[in-house]
Design an enzyme around this catalytic site. Sequence first.
Site, mmCIF file in Angstrom:
data_model
loop_
_atom_site.group_PDB
_atom_site.id
_atom_site.type_symbol
_atom_site.label_atom_id
_atom_site.label_comp_id
_atom_site.label_asym_id
_atom_site.label_seq_id
_atom_site.Cartn_x
_atom_site.Cartn_y
_atom_site.Cartn_z
ATOM 1 C CB THR A 198 15.364 10.899 -25.753
ATOM 2 O OG1 THR A 198 14.573 10.610 -24.778
ATOM 3 C CG2 THR A 198 15.263 10.589 -27.101
ATOM 4 C CB SER A 238 10.262 5.347 -23.803
ATOM 5 O OG SER A 238 10.758 6.011 -24.798
ATOM 6 C CG ASP A 239 8.536 8.626 -26.853
ATOM 7 O OD1 ASP A 239 9.094 8.939 -25.918
ATOM 8 O OD2 ASP A 239 9.190 9.537 -27.949
ATOM 9 N N GLY A 275 7.139 10.737 -23.111
ATOM 10 C CA GLY A 275 6.774 9.456 -24.020
ATOM 11 C C GLY A 275 5.085 9.451 -24.189
HETATM 12 N N1 ASP Z 1 10.819 10.276 -24.581
HETATM 13 C C1 ASP Z 1 11.477 9.772 -23.500
HETATM 14 C C2 ASP Z 1 10.521 9.061 -22.764
HETATM 15 O O1 ASP Z 1 9.548 9.442 -22.465
HETATM 16 C C3 ASP Z 1 12.310 10.805 -22.648
HETATM 17 C C4 ASP Z 1 12.653 12.119 -23.410
HETATM 18 O O2 ASP Z 1 12.880 12.139 -24.388
HETATM 19 O O3 ASP Z 1 12.921 12.802 -22.539
HETATM 20 O O4 ASP Z 1 10.865 7.947 -22.241
#
Ligand code: ASP
Length: 280
Positions: A155, A185-186, A207
């Site tokens: 991310t 995802s978040d 996430g």
């Molecule tokens: N937050 C992202 C997700 O869960 C991945 C990340 O930030 O590493 O898709």
Amino acid sequence: MKIIIHGGFFSESNRNQETKIAKQKALSEILAAAYDYLQNHSATETAVFAVSLLEDHHLFNAGLGSQIQSDGKVRLSASLMDGKTQRFSGVINIEDVRNPIQVAERLAAYDDRVLSGAGALAFAREHGFHYFNPITTQRQAEFEEKRNQANRKGTVGCVALDRDGFLAAATSTGGKGFEMPCRVSDSATVAGNFANTHAAVSCTGVGEDIINTALATKIVTRVTDGSTLKAATKKSFVELAAIDGFAGVIGITAAGEVYHLDSHDYMVWAAFDGSLQVFN
Ligand code: ASP
């Protein structure tokens, strides 16, 4: 004017020093370009500019070089929140575009501001976003070796405070890697990316943990109610630890407080706060 960016969690950091240094170098170059851009642009324009550069860099898990889902497809998610207008816009699981953050930016002018899958792609094509294959040979090799299981964080994000005192947050991701197809995802939710006139926050990490703790919104709400960014973030991370959560955040307040925190000391980030700081 203040700016902070992140390149996500860097799970390879204890294995590959070369990649870590390359990521730090890329972050500092992108930060310098974005800080320059901020001189004559709004926080929102700058956040989109910075995240686009991060998406275009193959080392980060967003845009080019994104992680591949378990069915072999790359699906991208990105969101933008303008703290001045308090408008959130985003795309979830869009395929075959180069800069999902720019599609999110385009959506900000519409009544329907978060689109997923085929609808997001149709909107993108109608607005001139051409076909782009974000799979790099490196990601393909990782996918084929199924190494993503141990290498699935990423991310990118940017939070900016402009010369008029307004804030914005932008976040973009290729997801966790090797996840179930179409998992959400978040990053394109208010848990992963939130801004108002008091504060703006962008998250990275798992996430599901970020969503379970409503992390970005909660930190911004605490600042809105009078906390410092540091206190708001620390308190929210106590709540994150209570569920064994895994996350990193970057944020800025309207008063100019710049802060970052990660639960596991993996996040690569860079800030320009009078002087350049780059850290992992
Ligand atoms: N937050 C992202 C997700 O869960 C991945 C990340 O930030 O590493 O898709």
